[in-house]
Scaffold this active site. Structure first.
Site, short mmCIF file in Angstrom:
data_model
loop_
_atom_site.label_atom_id
_atom_site.label_comp_id
_atom_site.label_asym_id
_atom_site.label_seq_id
_atom_site.Cartn_x
_atom_site.Cartn_y
_atom_site.Cartn_z
N ARG A 100 0.85 -1.20 0.00
CA ARG A 100 0.00 0.00 0.00
C ARG A 100 0.88 1.25 0.00
NH1 ARG A 100 -4.81 2.09 -1.54
NH2 ARG A 100 -6.06 3.02 0.13
N THR B 48 -9.33 0.06 -9.89
CA THR B 48 -8.55 -1.06 -9.36
C THR B 48 -8.59 -2.27 -10.30
OG1 THR B 48 -9.08 -0.21 -7.15
CG2 THR B 48 -8.14 -2.40 -7.24
N GLN C 135 -3.94 7.85 -4.25
CA GLN C 135 -4.40 7.06 -3.10
C GLN C 135 -4.56 7.87 -1.82
OE1 GLN C 135 -5.59 4.22 -3.31
NE2 GLN C 135 -4.52 2.89 -4.76
N ASP D 267 -7.88 8.37 -0.31
CA ASP D 267 -8.53 7.32 0.48
C ASP D 267 -8.48 7.63 1.97
OD1 ASP D 267 -9.46 5.75 -1.54
OD2 ASP D 267 -7.96 4.18 -1.36
N SER E 206 -8.10 0.96 2.80
CA SER E 206 -8.54 0.46 1.49
C SER E 206 -9.70 -0.50 1.71
CB SER E 206 -7.37 -0.27 0.81
OG SER E 206 -7.79 -0.98 -0.33
N SER E 207 -10.33 -0.92 0.61
CA SER E 207 -11.33 -1.99 0.66
C SER E 207 -10.87 -3.22 -0.12
CB SER E 207 -12.66 -1.50 0.07
OG SER E 207 -13.21 -0.48 0.87
N GLY F 12 -13.42 -2.34 -7.49
CA GLY F 12 -14.76 -1.80 -7.32
C GLY F 12 -14.92 -0.85 -6.16
N GLY F 13 -13.83 -0.19 -5.70
CA GLY F 13 -13.97 0.74 -4.60
C GLY F 13 -14.47 0.05 -3.35
#
Length: 592
Positions: free
Chosen positions: A123, A407, A444, A447, A471-472, A493-494
């Site tokens: 990340r 993503t 990023q 986020d 993040s997801s 997909g967020g």
């Protein structure tokens, strides 16, 4: 696990060939030659051959070029990690809106020889000069999301290359430089602009304002490159050539790093704060995976800073109290349960999930079986819950951040049964819109929560120097009660990623579907608000029934990108690729 007949495999191959051979505009002759007329009608012969030689190694990725690059590494004797690296480098070229070396990733790896599953965190991090108020205006109100995205302020220190290098050191078989060859060759020879890439370029209003990106994605007259245009990227090829020869130090130090910093700090909109010292200091992290039981299986995901692993396991723990298999996958009862489980999981996610190196994240409490049983007891089969509250004592303020659906995800299983589930991202489509040496930089840092405090309490996911934004992303591995690998899956997909992955998991584990059938299921997602139903599908047909239960329902396009591999009872593999995107799953011609 419920038995899945091997007869599903020929159907998988037929679907994969239909995508690969019928989508001429999605592929070039370099990696996927166009078929002759005779070849294009040969599916029965291929089916029969495949039935005699079940797949023992496979790649499923979001673009045919990437899938073929990964398969080539497997057929050259490479490991699952080798295939994932080659596929990711190609994705950064042909699917630049979704992921690339200017972004980050999370990766799960399983080795059946040792029985060990490892989680790798690539990340992005906030620069050391980042501040909690950097996304606030002069009067203290948060910037609009689309005001914050373009330019350098949203760019986090990229992590994917360091993560890939770490995984290659531990699990690679082929030489590092060998993994770069498909992407370098394709960047130089060129690939055909696909309908999806063209459509995203056409509708993006920020991309034309970035000079380097505009010259690449648009014609001299300012029009988006047409479908079928051969797009070459020699700058990306040269960047990859340097990294292939010198390792990731070529990216994180020296000329490439200097150019990244120059682009970030010199951006005409929202100049950023990154320095070369930030890049040089970046480290990928190996973390312990999060694993939990779901019925007769063990499900493993990523720990924080992504919220995906916790939220997926929470939803499954809540759903375990109900027999989903007694109703059809798109029956209103099933969708109601999925929505309610999502509502409860997201209440906790939004309150507690953040970078564990900066915030105490109560993972054990959130995944405690008794706690999940208590949360699940709140579900009423006859009535939807109102907006859910967190189930633990709230220590931090909560603030829901926008997480757009971009993503990419890829899944790999090699001939020895090693597996990779990897989700990678540059966050929004085309990231910050800043392009450097042929690749796009992420956005990023958006986020993070833009508001650092709520009601006098610090928000867990606030901006801090060196911190990794929440993040997801939810790369996932599933094992049977004997510890054998059974499923590799994940999605872009967020923040809907969590719901997409749970939908696929329950499709396979509860409804006994093949992986492609589970991926094809229409989506129903609740993120502690309205229940979103995928428009034009059987899920949308349940709108009236769900509204009668008290759901606030929205019908919307839901472009997941699930890519998965199912291990059948005889050890052969069945792959699936999301029809909502342009990927394929293909077997590799290898011997175990």
């Amino acid at each position: 696990m419920r038995s899945n007949s091997d007869s599903r495999l020929p159907n998988l191959v037929r679907r994969a060939l239909a995508r690969a051979l019928g989508g001429a505009l999605l592929v070039s002759a370099l990696l996927l030659p166009l078929p002759t007329a005779a070849q294009s009608t040969a599916a029965p012969q291929v089916e029969e051959l495949q039935a005699e030689a079940p797949a023992r190694a496979m790649v499923s990725a979001a673009n045919p070029h990437a899938t073929r690059a990964g398969v080539a590494m497997l057929e050259a004797g490479g490991s699952a990690v080798d295939a994932a690296i080659a596929a990711q480098l190609v994705l950064g070229l042909v699917e630049p809106q979704s992921s690339g070396i200017g972004g980050g990733a999370f990766l799960l790896h399983h080795d059946p020889d040792t029985g060990e599953t490892r989680a790798y965190d690539g990340r992005e991090t906030a620069p050391l000069a980042a501040t909690a108020d950097q996304f606030l205006t002069a009067d203290g109100t948060p910037l609009g999301f689309w005001d914050a995205v373009p330019g350098g302020l949203s760019v986090g220190v990229p992590g994917v290359l360091k993560m890939l290098e770490l995984t290659h050191t531990e699990h690679g078989r082929l030489a590092w430089a060998r993994l770069f060859e498909p992407a370098i060759a394709l960047a130089e020879t060129g690939f055909l602009v696909s309908p999806r890439l063209h459509a995203l370029i056409e509708r993006d209003r920020l991309l034309p304002k970035s000079p380097a990106a505009a010259s690449y994605f648009y014609t001299p007259g300012g029009d988006p490159r047409p479908v079928g245009t051969i797009l070459r990227n020699p700058a990306y090829a040269e960047t990859l050539r340097r990294i292939a020869a010198e390792g990731t130090d070529a990216f994180y130090e020296g000329e490439i790093a200097a150019d990244i910093v120059r682009a970030v700090r010199g951006a005409s909109v929202n100049p950023g704060r990154m320095t070369q010292a930030d890049l040089a200091a970046y480290r990928a992290v190996r973390r312990a995976p999060l694993c939990g039981d779901y019925r007769d299986w063990q499900v493993c995901g990523m720990p924080p800073p992504t919220s995906g692993g916790v939220a997926v396991l929470q939803m499954l723990g809540i759903l375990e109290q109900h027999d989903l298999g007694t109703a059809e996958p798109s029956d209103p009862r099933t969708l109601h349960l999925l929505a309610e489980a999502g509502k409860l999981a997201f209440a906790d996610r939004n309150a507690f999930l953040a970078d564990p190196d900066f915030v105490e994240v109560p993972v054990d409490n959130l995944l405690d079986p008794d706690y999940l049983a208590a949360r699940g007891s709140l579900i009423d089969l006859q009535r939807a819950l109102p907006e859910a509250a967190p189930g633990l004592e709230l220590r931090n303020g909560t603030w829901m951040q926008v997480e757009p659906p971009s993503t990419s995800h890829l899944s790999v299983v090699d001939a020895e049964g090693r597996a990779v589930s990897m989700t990678s991202s540059i966050e929004n489509a085309f990231g910050s819109r800043l392009m450097v040496r042929g690749f796009l930089l992420n956005n990023q840092l958006t986020d993070f929560a833009f508001v650092p405090e709520v009601d006098g309490r610090p928000v867990a996911n606030r901006v801090e120097p060196g911190k990794r934004p929440r993040s997801s992303m939810s790369p996932t591995l599933v094992f049977d009660d004997g510890g054998g690998l059974r499923l590799v899956v994940g999605s872009p997909g967020g923040s809907r990623i969590i719901g997409y992955v749970v939908r696929a998991l329950t499709g396979v584990l509860d409804h006994g579907l093949g992986v492609q059938e589970a991926i094809d299921l229409p989506h129903a997602v609740n993120r502690n608000g309205p229940t979103d139903l995928e428009s034009g599908t059987a899920a949308a047909a349940a709108k009236t029934a769900l509204e009668a239960l008290g759901h606030v329902v929205r019908e919307t396009e839901m472009t997941s990108g699930l890519h998965g591999i199912l291990v059948l009872d005889d050890g052969s593999l069945e792959g699936g690729a999301d029809p909502r995107r342009e990927g394929i799953a293909l077997p590799a011609n290898v011997q175990p």
